[in-house]
Design a protein around this motif. Structure first.
Motif, PDB file in Angstrom:
ATOM      1  N   SER A  22       8.338  -4.787   0.781  1.00  0.00           N
ATOM      2  CA  SER A  22       7.736  -3.531   1.249  1.00  0.00           C
ATOM      3  C   SER A  22       8.313  -2.332   0.503  1.00  0.00           C
ATOM      4  CB  SER A  22       7.951  -3.367   2.763  1.00  0.00           C
ATOM      5  OG  SER A  22       9.337  -3.313   3.068  1.00  0.00           O
ATOM      6  N   GLU A  25       6.782  -2.317  -2.988  1.00  0.00           N
ATOM      7  CA  GLU A  25       5.402  -1.840  -2.972  1.00  0.00           C
ATOM      8  C   GLU A  25       5.363  -0.324  -2.805  1.00  0.00           C
ATOM      9  OE1 GLU A  25       3.365  -3.976   0.045  1.00  0.00           O
ATOM     10  OE2 GLU A  25       3.581  -5.931  -0.939  1.00  0.00           O
ATOM     11  N   GLU A  39       0.699  -6.189  -4.265  1.00  0.00           N
ATOM     12  CA  GLU A  39       0.928  -6.848  -2.979  1.00  0.00           C
ATOM     13  C   GLU A  39       1.464  -8.264  -3.187  1.00  0.00           C
ATOM     14  OE1 GLU A  39      -2.599  -6.813  -0.696  1.00  0.00           O
ATOM     15  OE2 GLU A  39      -2.721  -4.616  -0.532  1.00  0.00           O
ATOM     16  N   ASN A  40       2.552  -8.551  -2.456  1.00  0.00           N
ATOM     17  CA  ASN A  40       3.106  -9.908  -2.411  1.00  0.00           C
ATOM     18  C   ASN A  40       3.421 -10.485  -3.788  1.00  0.00           C
ATOM     19  OD1 ASN A  40       2.777  -9.890   0.425  1.00  0.00           O
ATOM     20  ND2 ASN A  40       0.639 -10.529   0.182  1.00  0.00           N
TER      21      ASN A  40
END
Length: 296
Positions: A22, A25, A39-40
């Motif tokens: 997080s 990101e 993302e991810n």
């Protein structure tokens, strides 16, 4: 196009790897002005962050780059700094480290000799005056010893260096005193194998990281006319980014008669948990509990 040098990019990448997905990101969105969404995919996020970063200082100062991540990076690289240093001090030290050209495999780290002989002989050649010789030798020994011991700590994720009984005299003695808020425990070990294993357990099994304070207030060295070098150093103890307390260690070194190397004759290690030191002042740990007796 990133304006980071190869050294800065590699160092920033190591620090970013310790951040959560997080945070990565969020940081990626910040440096790209929300133009790129990741993302991810930690590796992709790190690559984006580095590609859109021109100033390493600006990146390190961002809120998502936590103080503990920078401290752990410096510790892993063998850079000694006071454990209670503020983030801006850690950032400054990191930038100095990168600009020195000594990071990421290029660091002129103390070699892995079979004894402290090489590091101590180097210190002697680089010093002038008897007192200066002893102090430089003591400083080099502390840097060599604790870097070697800390490399055994699996939490650092680095290749362990050559720790073992070869660094000690056969009849070496270890006195270990641990004092926490709950209990006080005294242990004694004799013999190179036992002493080596007990000290190894501090790093390898207990996951302790011992950070010596080699500044003048944390280091004292005394050379006897008979060839015994006593090195007393104060420092702080850490585990997983948390400071657990402080320590004092007095080591006795004697030169071997055949190959002119040094080996450790005794180690007196006193550990005090943070809760056992209600009056512990800020700043780097210094000698002071009983240094006069330790250096007799």
């Amino acid at each position: 196009m990133s304006g980071l040098s190869h050294t800065e990019r590699s160092g920033c990448a190591e620090i970013l790897k310790t951040l959560t997905q997080s945070d990565l990101e969020s940081l990626s969105s910040t440096v790209t002005n929300n133009m790129i969404a990741v993302e991810n995919a930690p590796d992709e996020a790190i690559n984006v962050i580095l590609s859109y970063t021109n100033d390493p200082e600006e990146l390190l100062k961002r809120k998502k780059v936590h103080r503990d991540s920078i401290f752990k990076y410096l510790a892993k690289e063998g850079v000694v700094i006071a454990p209670n240093s503020e983030k801006h001090q850690l950032v400054k030290r990191t930038l100095m480290f990168w600009s020195s050209g000594n990071s990421h495999g290029q660091r002129p780290a103390l070699p892995e000799p079979q004894s402290p002989a090489q590091s101590l002989s180097v210190a002697t050649r680089e010093s002038t005056g008897a007192g200066s010789d002893s102090l430089a030798m003591g400083k080099q020994f502390c840097q060599w010893f604790f870097q070697l011991l800390n490399s055994q700590n699996p939490s650092l994720g680095q290749q362990p260096q050559a720790w073992g009984p070869q660094h000690f005299w056969p009849d070496v003695k270890l006195s270990l005193l641990s004092n926490t808020d709950m209990q006080s425990k005294a242990e004694e070990f004799q013999g190179a194998e036992l002493v080596s294993l007990r000290l190894l357990a501090l790093a390898k099994e207990e996951h302790l990281l011992l950070s010596p304070n080699v500044a003048p207030e944390g280091l004292q060295v005394q050379a006897s006319p008979h060839g015994l070098l006593r090195v007393a150093v104060a420092g702080s103890i850490h585990r997983d980014g948390a400071c657990l307390g402080v320590y004092e260690q007095v080591s006795g070194l004697i030169r071997t008669p055949l190959d002119n190397s040094w080996k450790i004759k005794f180690v007196n290690l006193k550990i005090r948990g943070q809760n056992a030191l209600p009056g512990l002042p800020g700043g780097a740990p210094g000698l002071g509990w009983n240094q006069a007796k330790a250096l007799q």
